[in-house]
Design a protein around this motif. Structure first.
Motif, PDB file in Angstrom:
ATOM      1  N   ILE A  67       0.955  -1.245  -0.025  1.00 29.01           N
ATOM      2  CA  ILE A  67      -0.108   0.048  -0.058  1.00 29.01           C
ATOM      3  C   ILE A  67       1.009   1.178  -0.134  1.00 29.01           C
ATOM      4  O   ILE A  67       1.677   1.515   0.970  1.00 29.01           O
ATOM      5  N   ARG A  68       0.782   2.184  -0.866  1.00 31.77           N
ATOM      6  CA  ARG A  68       1.602   3.157  -1.241  1.00 31.77           C
ATOM      7  C   ARG A  68       1.457   4.056   0.086  1.00 31.77           C
ATOM      8  O   ARG A  68       2.734   4.817   0.630  1.00 31.77           O
ATOM      9  N   TYR A  69       0.313   4.671   0.084  1.00 39.18           N
ATOM     10  CA  TYR A  69       0.012   5.485   1.007  1.00 39.18           C
ATOM     11  C   TYR A  69      -0.982   4.757   2.321  1.00 39.18           C
ATOM     12  O   TYR A  69      -2.067   4.887   2.109  1.00 39.18           O
ATOM     13  N   PRO A  70      -0.310   4.238   3.205  1.00 42.21           N
ATOM     14  CA  PRO A  70      -1.260   3.730   4.476  1.00 42.21           C
ATOM     15  C   PRO A  70      -1.858   4.953   5.254  1.00 42.21           C
ATOM     16  O   PRO A  70      -1.713   5.949   5.072  1.00 42.21           O
ATOM     17  N   GLU A  71      -3.064   4.656   5.746  1.00 37.66           N
ATOM     18  CA  GLU A  71      -3.802   5.395   6.572  1.00 37.66           C
ATOM     19  C   GLU A  71      -3.084   6.081   7.429  1.00 37.66           C
ATOM     20  O   GLU A  71      -2.176   5.631   8.351  1.00 37.66           O
ATOM     21  N   ARG A  72      -3.381   7.325   7.653  1.00 35.21           N
ATOM     22  CA  ARG A  72      -2.682   8.598   8.506  1.00 35.21           C
ATOM     23  C   ARG A  72      -1.066   8.307   8.256  1.00 35.21           C
ATOM     24  O   ARG A  72      -0.330   8.531   9.180  1.00 35.21           O
ATOM     25  N   MET A  73      -0.659   8.349   6.971  1.00 31.73           N
ATOM     26  CA  MET A  73       0.786   8.369   6.768  1.00 31.73           C
ATOM     27  C   MET A  73       1.327   9.688   7.252  1.00 31.73           C
ATOM     28  O   MET A  73       0.762  10.725   7.000  1.00 31.73           O
ATOM     29  N   PRO A  74       2.449   9.591   8.039  1.00 35.57           N
ATOM     30  CA  PRO A  74       3.315  10.792   8.755  1.00 35.57           C
ATOM     31  C   PRO A  74       3.962  11.534   7.363  1.00 35.57           C
ATOM     32  O   PRO A  74       4.149  11.133   6.316  1.00 35.57           O
ATOM     33  N   ALA A  75       3.777  12.943   7.699  1.00 32.19           N
ATOM     34  CA  ALA A  75       4.568  13.670   6.694  1.00 32.19           C
ATOM     35  C   ALA A  75       3.895  13.605   5.262  1.00 32.19           C
ATOM     36  O   ALA A  75       4.885  13.874   4.442  1.00 32.19           O
ATOM     37  N   SER A  76       2.602  13.540   5.020  1.00 31.62           N
ATOM     38  CA  SER A  76       1.981  13.209   3.807  1.00 31.62           C
ATOM     39  C   SER A  76       2.196  14.578   2.953  1.00 31.62           C
ATOM     40  O   SER A  76       2.390  14.385   1.693  1.00 31.62           O
ATOM     41  N   GLN A  77       2.342  15.891   3.493  1.00 30.87           N
ATOM     42  CA  GLN A  77       2.507  16.880   2.625  1.00 30.87           C
ATOM     43  C   GLN A  77       3.940  16.924   2.116  1.00 30.87           C
ATOM     44  O   GLN A  77       4.152  17.200   0.981  1.00 30.87           O
ATOM     45  N   LEU A  78       4.714  16.726   2.859  1.00 29.82           N
ATOM     46  CA  LEU A  78       6.517  16.551   2.470  1.00 29.82           C
ATOM     47  C   LEU A  78       6.522  15.621   1.492  1.00 29.82           C
ATOM     48  O   LEU A  78       7.060  15.879   0.568  1.00 29.82           O
ATOM     49  N   ILE A  79       6.094  14.288   1.943  1.00 27.65           N
ATOM     50  CA  ILE A  79       6.166  13.236   0.974  1.00 27.65           C
ATOM     51  C   ILE A  79       5.463  13.440  -0.489  1.00 27.65           C
ATOM     52  O   ILE A  79       6.114  13.260  -1.477  1.00 27.65           O
ATOM     53  N   GLY A  80       4.268  13.744  -0.323  1.00 29.35           N
ATOM     54  CA  GLY A  80       3.568  14.349  -1.758  1.00 29.35           C
ATOM     55  C   GLY A  80       2.698  13.199  -2.083  1.00 29.35           C
ATOM     56  O   GLY A  80       2.471  12.103  -1.316  1.00 29.35           O
ATOM     57  N   TYR A  81       2.518  13.054  -3.254  1.00 25.76           N
ATOM     58  CA  TYR A  81       1.693  11.961  -3.942  1.00 25.76           C
ATOM     59  C   TYR A  81       1.979  11.612  -5.222  1.00 25.76           C
ATOM     60  O   TYR A  81       2.407  12.750  -5.762  1.00 25.76           O
ATOM     61  N   VAL A  82       1.368  10.726  -5.807  1.00 23.23           N
ATOM     62  CA  VAL A  82       1.493  10.484  -7.371  1.00 23.23           C
ATOM     63  C   VAL A  82       0.369  10.496  -7.931  1.00 23.23           C
ATOM     64  O   VAL A  82      -0.726  10.272  -7.640  1.00 23.23           O
ATOM     65  N   GLY A  83       0.425  10.869  -9.344  1.00 20.64           N
ATOM     66  CA  GLY A  83      -0.908  10.834 -10.069  1.00 20.64           C
ATOM     67  C   GLY A  83      -0.761  11.080 -11.585  1.00 20.64           C
ATOM     68  O   GLY A  83       0.621  10.808 -12.111  1.00 20.64           O
ATOM     69  N   ARG A  84      -1.638  11.095 -12.406  1.00 21.46           N
ATOM     70  CA  ARG A  84      -1.255  11.457 -13.947  1.00 21.46           C
ATOM     71  C   ARG A  84      -1.194  12.849 -14.370  1.00 21.46           C
ATOM     72  O   ARG A  84      -2.002  13.784 -13.764  1.00 21.46           O
ATOM     73  N   ASN A  85      -0.305  13.202 -14.809  1.00 22.71           N
ATOM     74  CA  ASN A  85      -0.164  14.420 -15.366  1.00 22.71           C
ATOM     75  C   ASN A  85       0.732  14.644 -16.982  1.00 22.71           C
ATOM     76  O   ASN A  85       1.830  14.760 -16.806  1.00 22.71           O
ATOM     77  N   PRO A  86      -0.048  14.493 -17.669  1.00 24.48           N
ATOM     78  CA  PRO A  86       0.256  14.146 -19.302  1.00 24.48           C
ATOM     79  C   PRO A  86       1.188  15.438 -19.488  1.00 24.48           C
ATOM     80  O   PRO A  86       2.171  15.113 -20.141  1.00 24.48           O
TER      81      PRO A  86
END
Length: 596
Positions: free
Chosen positions: A156-175
């Motif tokens: 699971i890439r991002y478990p529930e209540r992942m710490p430092a979520s803003q610093l780590i960021g996220y993945v998504g589609r960005n053509p």
């Protein structure tokens, strides 16, 4: 008599017809099956796919760990993977009875689940996430040998209540970003326009090291009647090698990060940030931001994904540290000189926060009491250029996070770090009224919480400005270092403020707690030091405050530099920044005591 020649010819025609039909069938079923229609459909491959059902277990993307090796992303858990099969091929009565016990369910719920299956799916918990199995539950489930249930490990890439979520960021589609930034990889087929890439945070900045070689998948084979194919069972396919995926080793302390986030939520700090730096290296030990967000369900409009710790905002009186430094460096204040505070300046409608007035104060006392009138009068002896030069020497007005040349290009570890501001474009910077507001960190002045915390590190290093890191290295799967990020200095000591000025300001920060605006911190476990600040802002059109406290702990032997911001707090509320600062320091003090 039958004409034998005619019979022979008829037989030849029939034989030729059968041969033609058989040849055509062979062509359709075998030779041409891989490219039979106008659309180039591979019939052989599709016939296999019709019998094969698969699921991605791991995207193959590199992961982040904290300074102690604890995983920040990519939580691996065992779960029950259920495949769709025809009723009657899903195990015996006793097998299913034990299954229900292991999955903590009943037959009604189980039948409702499997009846709707079209593709393989994880048995999920009440949140809709794959239910985690303990080691013993996983072992017992394996022993059941159910034809349609398999124990598998899911990342699971991002478990529930992942710490430092803003610093780590996220993945998504960005053509658009793929086309502009990763055009070479797009042309080589390493990326596609619908590929998922890092969109924010460290996921974005460390994208070149995190990109996947391919996912790990598990497949299950069935016949056309959705019956398991004996002998084929499940098959796991992985693109991992001895070297990949890579691991980014961050400077974060996951335990401290979680504790800070919990304390922010408990104290109702719904907008703000906390930054904790290692006093010796400026490494980021924690960087918490609110409001929060769920990286598995992004709401771009809500803005919780943005990192408040890197966003410039009104600093209020913590900026008096810069004014005090400029006054000491330029020698515009005589030793023991006093300034009179009657509660108001007498022009521009400029007032002190303490309405009765502080009376006669030295600059040192005014720093502890955060007297607006004294700093306005000191500002009259300084120029805008002198204040700006001092701010730059202290690491303000430019991003301070780790950056340098990596693989031949300029690169920054932090995504979207703000640079701060002293005067806005078009502001008459030498106007006296403007300078009065600037002296107390209002009007156009903007500072990021990271810059504020790093200011304290700068004072602790005698005027030398370090570059805070959030990662020390990128390592191969076998642990060998692929890339390292050594400690860096933004401003050398000889180019910064003097060591004497730095020492004096550190002493004044202790006096803030001893008798000034930070006396409530005297109840902390450790002796503390710092500078308070309150900036008047507007939130939703209503008067509000940005509450700050920056400082170091413990005061007698500094190990940490801390910046706390409680933003957009309704005016007149109890000070949350001081309470949060004490709570964070007490947590670290208790942890230090436990280790000793």
């Amino acid at each position: 008599m039958v004409d034998r020649r005619r019979v022979f010819l008829a037989l030849m025609v029939l034989t030729g017809g059968f041969i033609g039909i058989a040849g055509r069938l062979f062509w359709i079923q075998v030779a041409a099956a891989r490219d039979f229609t106008e659309r180039g459909v591979d019939l052989v491959r599709n016939s296999v796919l019709q019998r094969q059902r698969g699921l991605v277990l791991d995207s193959g993307r590199g992961r982040f760990v904290d300074r102690y090796g604890e995983a920040l992303t990519g939580e691996v858990r065992k779960g029950a993977l259920v495949f769709p099969v025809r009723s009657g091929y899903d195990g015996g009565t006793e097998q299913k009875r034990k299954l229900f016990q292991l999955l903590h369910t009943d037959e009604v719920r189980w039948r409702a689940f499997v009846a709707g299956l079209k593709e393989p799916a994880w048995w999920s918990d009440e949140r809709g996430e794959p239910a985690a199995l303990t080691a013993s539950e996983a072992a017992m489930l394996d022993e059941l040998q159910l034809p349609n249930v398999r124990v598998a490990e899911l990342t699971i890439r991002y478990p529930e209540r992942m710490p430092a979520s803003q610093l780590i960021g996220y993945v998504g589609r960005n053509p658009e970003r793929i086309e502009t930034v990763f055009r070479d990889q797009l042309e080589r087929g390493q990326l596609h326009l619908d590929s998922e890439i890092g969109v924010s945070g460290l996921e974005k900045t460390f994208e070149p090291w995190l990109r996947s070689l391919g996912p790990t998948t598990i497949s299950y084979f069935m016949d056309a009647g959705r019956r398991p194919l004996p002998g084929l069972d499940t098959r796991t396919v992985s693109a991992e090698t001895a070297y990949y995926p890579l691991t980014v080793h961050t400077t974060l302390d996951a335990g401290l990060q979680r504790a800070i986030e919990q304390r922010m939520d408990k104290l109702g700090v719904s907008d703000g940030a906390v930054v904790v730096l290692d006093a010796a290296t400026a490494d980021v030990l924690a960087m918490a931001s609110r409001p929060g967000y769920d990286p598995n369900d992004i709401d771009l409009g809500a803005g919780g994904w943005a990192n408040r710790a890197l966003a410039p905002t009104e600093p209020g009186s913590i900026f008096k540290t810069v004014i005090a430094a400029a006054a000491l460096e330029k020698g515009v204040v005589r030793p023991n000189e006093t300034f009179e505070c009657a509660g108001e300046l007498g022009k521009y409608g400029f007032r002190c926060w303490y309405k009765p007035g502080h009376g006669a104060l030295t600059l040192e006392q005014a720093f502890a009491e955060s007297c607006n009138i004294t700093f306005a009068k000191v500002m009259m002896r300084l120029t805008a250029d002198e204040v700006e030069a001092t701010a730059r020497k202290l690491g303000f007005l430019a991003p301070v996070g780790w950056h340098g040349r990596v693989r031949g290009s300029e690169w920054s570890q932090l995504d979207g770090e703000g640079k701060g501001q002293l005067f806005a474009a078009g502001t008459p910077r030498n106007d006296e009224g403007v300078l009065m507001q600037t002296a107390i960190g209002q009007r156009d002045v903007r500072v990021t919480p990271l810059q504020a915390a790093n200011l304290v590190v700068t004072l602790l290093h005698g005027g030398e400005v370090l570059e805070p890191r959030v990662a020390t290295k990128v390592a191969l799967k076998d642990g060998k270092e692929l890339e390292t990020f050594p400690e860096r200095k933004l401003i050398m000591q000889e180019d910064g403020i003097s060591a004497a000025t730095a020492r004096k300001l550190l002493t004044w920060m202790r006096e803030v707690v001893a008798y000034g605006t930070g006396t409530s911190l005297q109840q902390a476990i450790w002796p503390l030091a710092g500078k308070s600040g309150t900036a008047q802002v507007k939130a939703g059109g209503m008067p509000a405050d940005n509450e700050w406290f920056i400082g170091y702990a413990p005061a007698d032997k500094p190990k940490y530099a801390i910046a706390v911001l409680a933003a957009n707090v309704p005016s007149g509320s109890a000070n949350r920044a001081l309470t949060l600062y004490k709570s964070v320091a007490d947590f670290m003090a208790a942890g230090a005591g436990a280790k000793s």
